[in-house]
Scaffold this motif. Structure first.
Motif, PDB file in Angstrom:
ATOM      1  N   HIS A   1      58.091  54.484  54.135  1.00 37.11           N
ATOM      2  CA  HIS A   1      58.020  54.486  55.595  1.00 37.11           C
ATOM      3  C   HIS A   1      59.336  54.006  56.217  1.00 37.11           C
TER       4      HIS A   1
ATOM      5  N   TRP B   1      52.198  57.739  56.999  1.00 40.48           N
ATOM      6  CA  TRP B   1      52.130  59.020  56.299  1.00 40.48           C
ATOM      7  C   TRP B   1      50.878  59.803  56.647  1.00 40.48           C
TER       8      TRP B   1
ATOM      9  N   TYR C   1      51.446  62.636  59.250  1.00 38.70           N
ATOM     10  CA  TYR C   1      52.177  63.840  58.872  1.00 38.70           C
ATOM     11  C   TYR C   1      51.271  64.739  58.044  1.00 38.70           C
TER      12      TYR C   1
ATOM     13  N   GLU D   1      60.828  58.360  55.372  1.00 42.97           N
ATOM     14  CA  GLU D   1      60.759  58.597  56.798  1.00 42.97           C
ATOM     15  C   GLU D   1      61.923  57.818  57.435  1.00 42.97           C
TER      16      GLU D   1
END
Length: 141
Positions: free
Chosen positions: A61, A70, A73, A140
């Protein structure tokens, strides 16, 4: 318009299904080489067959999030239905938060996140379902 038999069950996934993809999800924890306990979620696809060695992914993350990001997404949530994944809360975030939250870490404390990633890769590669030579990392941010 398509007509359905009233006794036929609809298998559509409810809103928010990304929190529960078609995989076995297990809360895990492990220690880094400097003794920090890292918490995460290991997922294994429901289609896994005993003895298989699958490619896997470590999902990291951003600095302002935790592993739960997550779930937002859809594509990455869907990946968990096909390969083992490990989502972690690195030190100072989510379940791995200690006395000081990540935003208050010094630069030298932030640099130790590499130890969290190394420990996560070691954990993931030690799983019997994972082919340690085929582990990818998605980050990310």
């Amino acid at each position: 318009m398509e007509q359905r038999n009233p006794s036929e069950k609809v298998q559509d996934k409810p809103a928010g299904f990304y929190l529960k993809p078609n995989s076995i999800q297990k809360d895990v924890s492990f220690e880094t080489e400097d003794g920090w306990t890292i918490y995460g979620t290991y997922t294994l696809p429901l289609t896994y067959e005993e003895g298989e060695k699958l490619p896997a992914a470590l999902l990291l993350h951003a600095s302002k999030h935790s592993q739960t990001v997550w779930a937002a997404y859809p594509g990455w949530a869907k990946v968990q239905e096909f390969i083992p994944t490990l989502r972690i809360d690195w030190r100072g975030r989510g379940k791995s938060e200690g006395e000081i939250p990540f935003p208050d870490f010094t630069l030298s404390q932030r640099e130790k996140v590499t130890l969290d990633v190394r420990a996560a890769l070691n954990f993931l590669s030690s799983q019997k379902q994972v082919d340690a030579a085929r582990i990818g990392i998605a980050a990310e941010e």
